[in-house]
Design an enzyme around this catalytic site. Structure first.
Site, short mmCIF file in Angstrom:
data_model
loop_
_atom_site.label_atom_id
_atom_site.label_comp_id
_atom_site.label_asym_id
_atom_site.label_seq_id
_atom_site.Cartn_x
_atom_site.Cartn_y
_atom_site.Cartn_z
N GLU A 172 0.81 -1.21 0.00
CA GLU A 172 0.00 0.00 0.00
C GLU A 172 0.84 1.27 0.00
O GLU A 172 2.05 1.24 0.20
CB GLU A 172 -0.90 0.01 1.23
CG GLU A 172 -1.95 -1.07 1.15
CD GLU A 172 -2.40 -1.47 2.51
OE1 GLU A 172 -1.53 -1.84 3.32
OE2 GLU A 172 -3.60 -1.38 2.77
N ARG A 238 -10.96 11.24 -5.04
CA ARG A 238 -11.85 10.40 -5.83
C ARG A 238 -13.31 10.58 -5.44
O ARG A 238 -14.19 10.44 -6.27
CB ARG A 238 -11.44 8.93 -5.73
CG ARG A 238 -11.66 8.29 -4.37
CD ARG A 238 -11.20 6.84 -4.38
NE ARG A 238 -11.49 6.15 -3.14
CZ ARG A 238 -11.02 4.95 -2.84
NH1 ARG A 238 -10.22 4.32 -3.69
NH2 ARG A 238 -11.33 4.37 -1.70
#
Ligand SMILES: *[C@@H]1O[C@H](CO)[C@@H](O)[C@H](O)[C@H]1NC(C)=O
Ligand SMILES: *[C@@H]1O[C@H](CO)[C@@H](O)[C@H](O)[C@H]1NC(C)=O
Ligand SMILES: *[C@@H]1O[C@H](CO)[C@@H](O)[C@H](O)[C@H]1NC(C)=O
Length: 394
Positions: A172, A238
Site C-alpha cells: 500500500e 476520488r
C-alpha cells in the site's frame, strides 16, 4: 519370515540411528550458540514436531541437560514404535540447493501458489514456503508490513542467522499504513511498488501474450460505468470527483460504502459486465497504480483512472487502453465522452486494440516472493536497510 538375528540387527540400526541423531542435536546446540533451540515438549526429534508454529514462541532453552533428558525419553519412545524411516527423512533435505523464502504471513491473508516461480517468471531453484518450521533454513523471509504491526517486539527477540535476509514488503501507499517503530535494524531489503526499492514489484504487468493464452474477446456488457468502493473518505479526491461525475452519468455503485458488499466470487462477473470501471486510487503517489487498475483491465473493461499523471500510467500500460480523468476539463465532459463511446461500438473496441499483443498479469504477493528469491540468489552481500520509515513516509 525374518530371522531372530536380522530382527536384532534392525533394532540395533534403529537405536544406533537415534543415538546418532541425538549426538547431532547436542553437537548443533554446542556449536551453533547463535541459533536458538526451540524444542517441542513431546517428541522433539520428529520432523513435524521439531519446531511447529507454536514452538517459535517457546523461549530460548539454555539448559542442555534438559534436552538430553528429553532425547533419551524420545529415544525410548522411538525404539518402541519402530520408525526406521525417520532418520532418512530428517537427513535428506530435498531443497538443499534451493533458495528458501519463508512467507511470514500471507499478504492480506491471501494464499497463493507456492510452486510456480519457474512457470510464471522463469525463476529456477526457489522453494517458497509458509512453514515457519523452516525459519532457520530460510535464506530470506518476506514480511508483509501491514500484517506484522503488533509483532515487532517479538521479532526483535528471534535469533536469526547472520546470513538470513529479512525483507520489508509492502503493497500500500504511505497514506494507508502506519509506520513500524523500533524496526530500524530489522530489515535487510525492501520490496515495494516503488521503483527505488531493492526488489521492485508493481501491482500488475502488461505482458506479451503467449500461445497458451486464449484470444481476447470483449465480455458481454449490460452496464455503462461501475465502481466498487469500501473505503469512503470525503477528503479523498476520488470522492469529490465521483460526486460530480454521477450528476451527469449513471454510475453503478457497489461495495461496503453503498451497502452492496462484493465478495471475491462476484467481483469478476460484475466488473466484466461494465463497459467502464472507475479505477480510482485512494491516495495519489508516483507509481502507486494498484489492482484497482490491473484487475478490471484483466477482466475486460476499460479503466477510467484517477491517480498519478497520465505520463506515469503510460509507463505501465498502453496509452490507448485507458481513460485518465485529466483527459477532460471537467467530470461533465468525461460523462459526455462516455455516452458518445457507448453509442459507438467501433470507438469502444479501439480501447482493446492492445489485447491482440498483450495480456494482464496480476501479482499480489506471489511475484514478490519469487523476485525476492531471485534477488537472494544474485546478491550475497551483507546489507541492512536503516531508516525504512524515513525512506517511505517522508
Ligand atoms: C522435556 O520434556 C518434558 C516432558 O515431556 C517437558 O516438560 C520439557 O519442557 C521438555 N524440555 C525441553 C527442553 O524440551
Ligand atoms: C537443568 O535441568 C536439569 C534437569 O531438569 C536440572 O536438574 C538442573 O538443575 C537444570 N540446570 C539449570 C541451570 O537450570
Ligand atoms: C541482515 O540484517 C541483520 C540485522 O541487522 C544482520 O544481523 C544480518 O547480518 C543481515 N544479513 C545480511 C545477509 O546482510
Amino acid at each position: 519370515m525374518m530371522s531372530k538375528a536380522s530382527i536384532g540387527q534392525s533394532r540395533n540400526i534403529v537405536i544406533g540411528s537415534l543415538l546418532l541423531l541425538c549426538s547431532a542435536v547436542i553437537f548443533y546446540i554446542y556449536y551453533e550458540p547463535t541459533m536458538s533451540w526451540r524444542p517441542c515438549s513431546e517428541t522433539p526429534l520428529s520432523k513435524e514436531d521439531i519446531c511447529t508454529k507454536a514452538c517459535l514462541h517457546v523461549p530460548k532453552v539454555e539448559n542442555q541437560s534438559q534436552i538430553i533428558t528429553n532425547c533419551t525419553s524420545v529415544q525410548e519412545k522411538m525404539s518402541a514404535s519402530q520408525s526406521p524411516s525417520l532418520e532418512k527423512e530428517d537427513a535428506a533435505n530435498p531443497h538443499e540447493s534451493e533458495t528458501i523464502v519463508l512467507i511470514w504471513k500471507w499478504p492480506f491473508g491471501y494464499q497463493f501458489e507456492l510452486e510456480s516461480c519457474e512457470s510464471d517468471y522463469g525463476i529456477k531453484g526457489c522453494h517458497l514456503t509458509a512453514d515457519r518450521n523452516l525459519f532457520d533454513k530460510a535464506h530470506g523471509i518476506m514480511f508483509h508490513l501491514r500484517d506484522i504491526g503488533g509483532e515487532v517486539q517479538y521479532l526483535l527477540t528471534l535469533s536469526r542467522s547472520p546470513r538470513q535476509k529479512w525483507v520489508w514488503m509492502k503493497m500500500e501507499s504511505p497514506a494507508n499504513s502506519p509506520q513500524l517503530n523500533g524496526a530500524d535494524d530489522l530489515f535487510n531489503l525492501t520490496s515495494n511498488y516503488r521503483r527505488d526499492s531493492d526488489i521492485w514489484v508493481p501491482y500488475g504487468r502488461i505482458k506479451e501474450i503467449s500461445d497458451k493464452d486464449e484470444p481476447f474477446k470483449i465480455p458481454e456488457k449490460d452496464k455503462l460505468v461501475c465502481w466498487i468502493v469500501s473505503n469512503w473518505n470525503n477528503n479523498y479526491r476520488r470522492v469529490g470527483y465521483f460526486n460530480e461525475l454521477s450528476q451527469h452519468i449513471k454510475v453503478e455503485t457497489y461495495g461496503r460504502h453503498f451497502g452492496r458488499y462484493v465478495n471475491g466470487e462476484d467481483y469478476g462477473p460484475i466488473v466484466s459486465s461494465c463497459k467502464f470501471y472507475l479505477s480510482f486510487e485512494n491516495s495519489i503517489y508516483k507509481d502507486y497504480i494498484t489492482e484497482k487498475l490491473f484487475s478490471p483491465m484483466r477482466l475486460g473493461t476499460v479503466p477510467i483512472v484517477l491517480g498519478p499523471s497520465r505520463e506515469n500510467y503510460e509507463e505501465f500500460i498502453p496509452k490507448d487502453s485507458f481513460i485518465h480523468v485529466d483527459d477532460f476539463k471537467t467530470p461533465q465532459e468525461l460523462a459526455e465522452h462516455l455516452k458518445r463511446v457507448d453509442q459507438n461500438q467501433e470507438m469502444y473496441e479501439k480501447y482493446f486494440a492492445w489485447r491482440k499483443d498483450f495480456a494482464v498479469q496480476n501479482t499480489l504477493g506471489h511475484e514478490h516472493a519469487c523476485r525476492i528469491c531471485e534477488h537472494l540468489k544474485r546478491h550475497k552481500n551483507f546489507k541492512i536497510f536503516k531508516n525504512v520509515n524515513k525512506w517511505f513516509w517522508s
